[in-house]
Design a protein around this motif. Sequence first.
Motif, PDB file in Angstrom:
ATOM      1  N   TRP A 310       0.837  -1.200   0.000  1.00  0.00           N
ATOM      2  CA  TRP A 310       0.000   0.000   0.000  1.00  0.00           C
ATOM      3  C   TRP A 310       0.873   1.251   0.000  1.00  0.00           C
ATOM      4  O   TRP A 310       0.593   2.212  -0.731  1.00  0.00           O
ATOM      5  N   ILE A 313       2.273   1.879  -3.504  1.00  0.00           N
ATOM      6  CA  ILE A 313       1.269   2.465  -4.407  1.00  0.00           C
ATOM      7  C   ILE A 313       1.018   3.923  -4.038  1.00  0.00           C
ATOM      8  O   ILE A 313       0.902   4.792  -4.915  1.00  0.00           O
ATOM      9  N   GLU A 314       0.936   4.184  -2.744  1.00  0.00           N
ATOM     10  CA  GLU A 314       0.702   5.550  -2.266  1.00  0.00           C
ATOM     11  C   GLU A 314       1.824   6.482  -2.703  1.00  0.00           C
ATOM     12  O   GLU A 314       1.582   7.597  -3.216  1.00  0.00           O
ATOM     13  N   GLN A 335      -6.212   6.958 -12.637  1.00  0.00           N
ATOM     14  CA  GLN A 335      -6.496   5.534 -12.738  1.00  0.00           C
ATOM     15  C   GLN A 335      -5.766   4.917 -13.932  1.00  0.00           C
ATOM     16  O   GLN A 335      -5.219   3.818 -13.835  1.00  0.00           O
ATOM     17  N   LEU A 340      -4.564   1.168 -11.648  1.00  0.00           N
ATOM     18  CA  LEU A 340      -5.333   0.685 -10.505  1.00  0.00           C
ATOM     19  C   LEU A 340      -6.785   0.506 -10.898  1.00  0.00           C
ATOM     20  O   LEU A 340      -7.259   1.107 -11.867  1.00  0.00           O
ATOM     21  N   SER A 341      -7.483  -0.311 -10.129  1.00  0.00           N
ATOM     22  CA  SER A 341      -8.919  -0.452 -10.353  1.00  0.00           C
ATOM     23  C   SER A 341      -9.624   0.822  -9.900  1.00  0.00           C
ATOM     24  O   SER A 341      -9.064   1.641  -9.157  1.00  0.00           O
ATOM     25  N   ALA A 343     -12.210   1.151  -7.840  1.00  0.00           N
ATOM     26  CA  ALA A 343     -12.438   1.155  -6.391  1.00  0.00           C
ATOM     27  C   ALA A 343     -11.149   1.450  -5.638  1.00  0.00           C
ATOM     28  O   ALA A 343     -11.140   2.201  -4.649  1.00  0.00           O
ATOM     29  N   HIS A 344     -10.036   0.851  -6.090  1.00  0.00           N
ATOM     30  CA  HIS A 344      -8.750   1.082  -5.445  1.00  0.00           C
ATOM     31  C   HIS A 344      -8.335   2.540  -5.583  1.00  0.00           C
ATOM     32  O   HIS A 344      -7.789   3.146  -4.644  1.00  0.00           O
ATOM     33  N   THR A 345      -8.590   3.128  -6.741  1.00  0.00           N
ATOM     34  CA  THR A 345      -8.244   4.539  -6.951  1.00  0.00           C
ATOM     35  C   THR A 345      -9.050   5.441  -6.031  1.00  0.00           C
ATOM     36  O   THR A 345      -8.496   6.369  -5.419  1.00  0.00           O
ATOM     37  N   LEU A 347     -10.401   4.662  -3.156  1.00  0.00           N
ATOM     38  CA  LEU A 347      -9.941   4.428  -1.783  1.00  0.00           C
ATOM     39  C   LEU A 347      -8.624   5.136  -1.522  1.00  0.00           C
ATOM     40  O   LEU A 347      -8.439   5.774  -0.472  1.00  0.00           O
ATOM     41  N   LEU A 348      -7.700   5.057  -2.471  1.00  0.00           N
ATOM     42  CA  LEU A 348      -6.388   5.661  -2.296  1.00  0.00           C
ATOM     43  C   LEU A 348      -6.469   7.184  -2.288  1.00  0.00           C
ATOM     44  O   LEU A 348      -5.832   7.847  -1.451  1.00  0.00           O
TER      45      LEU A 348
END
Length: 441
Positions: A310, A313-314, A335, A340-341, A343-345, A347-348
């Motif tokens: 994480w 990616i961050e 994105q 990234l997906s 949802a992941h984008t 969230l991040l």
Amino acid sequence: MILSSVWQFFSDPVLQAPTIASMLMCLSSALVGVIVLMRKRSLLGEALSHAAYPGVVLSLLFLSTFFPGQYDLVSLSVLIGGFISACIGLWFLEKMQKLTRVKDDGALCFILSSFFGIGVLFASRMQTTNVIYYKMAQMFLYGQVATMTGSHIWIYAGLTLLIIAIILVCYRPIILVLFDRDFSRVLHTPVRLIETILFFLLVLAIVIGIRSVGVVLMSGMLIAPSVAARQWSNRLSKIFILSAIFGAVSGFLGNYLSFEVPKLFGNQRSSFPTGPMILLVAIFLAFFSLLFSPKRGFIFRLWRIARFRWNCIEENLLKLLWKQAQEGLSKKKIQAKSSLSYAHTILLLGYLKQQGWLKKTGFKYHLTIDGVQRAARVIRLHRLWEAYLVYLGQGIEKVHRSAEEMEHIISPEIEAQLTELLNDPKQDPHLQPIPERETIL
């Protein structure tokens, strides 16, 4: 209710002796198990526990022949017979390894099977000639805690104190022999004597334990508490203490659960076999430690791996926004560029906004002052590592990929060393500016 039932195992005349004797047995075997585990000779306990069985059977045959009906001598006779038999098995094991080309695992299997076969042969003979003593031999094969008496407490207490005293007196030489045999010889440590003492402790622990958990399960009782203790500490002294605690707890809970669990199913007159239950508790503690210990546990290791990924990616997203500081990036571009997906984008981006590193202006995202500093630090570490690789002679076209990985794990100490070694470079090999450390701080 629970406290009263627990206290019952230490006060009730029937339950007291099995409980306390089992706890002492498990404590002593757990201490010796630490030594076996550290020497990486875990199978040795399995082989010697089976090698002790012929001595148990022959001692019972000796009693039945020369002292018939003297059942009070059974415990002492079995201890002596099992001890001698295990020592003979250990002697044969060493001779096989020295005089033949049989490897360690092959020699262990040979001693285990041959000695155990001899024991079973004599026990089968007793099945028709001495039925009572045959049942006693079977008791030592599988363990039978329930028949222990007060005399067993004193026997096991004395043997446990002897093991603890030997470990305390020889603690420093034991550490030297376990971890650095060559250095121990330089210090004139009596290596051969210490190894003999360690083997003596192992045989003694096995002889103590076979009365409770039996020959078949004894090796598990040696190793399980020490495996559990190893997960919680790297210091040998703490491992000894934790292993002793886990062993004693296993001994108590094995007795407690074997007596109390059948009551949950409405069966008041039966109980589970205590020896296997003791081992199951020890195995549960070992698996719990393997999963949940903070430093070495599997669950926490998975958490650290996930947290590191994480963070990578961050930091990669912060780098991406740092390079687009003037224009900013929309959610779709972020994105697409970060792969990234959706949802992941989401969230991040939400997490970075919550940390105060990101702000949204219209449909685009920009770094805040804190976000710029954090991203600049990652850029600095990336470009410092590229400069270091070129300094070592790497080609400029090959350094980027390595820097992409190292930028996430370089510590401040390593950063300071790189800065000093490279004379605080201002540009990376691609002639891009390296952010100053002072501006980042």
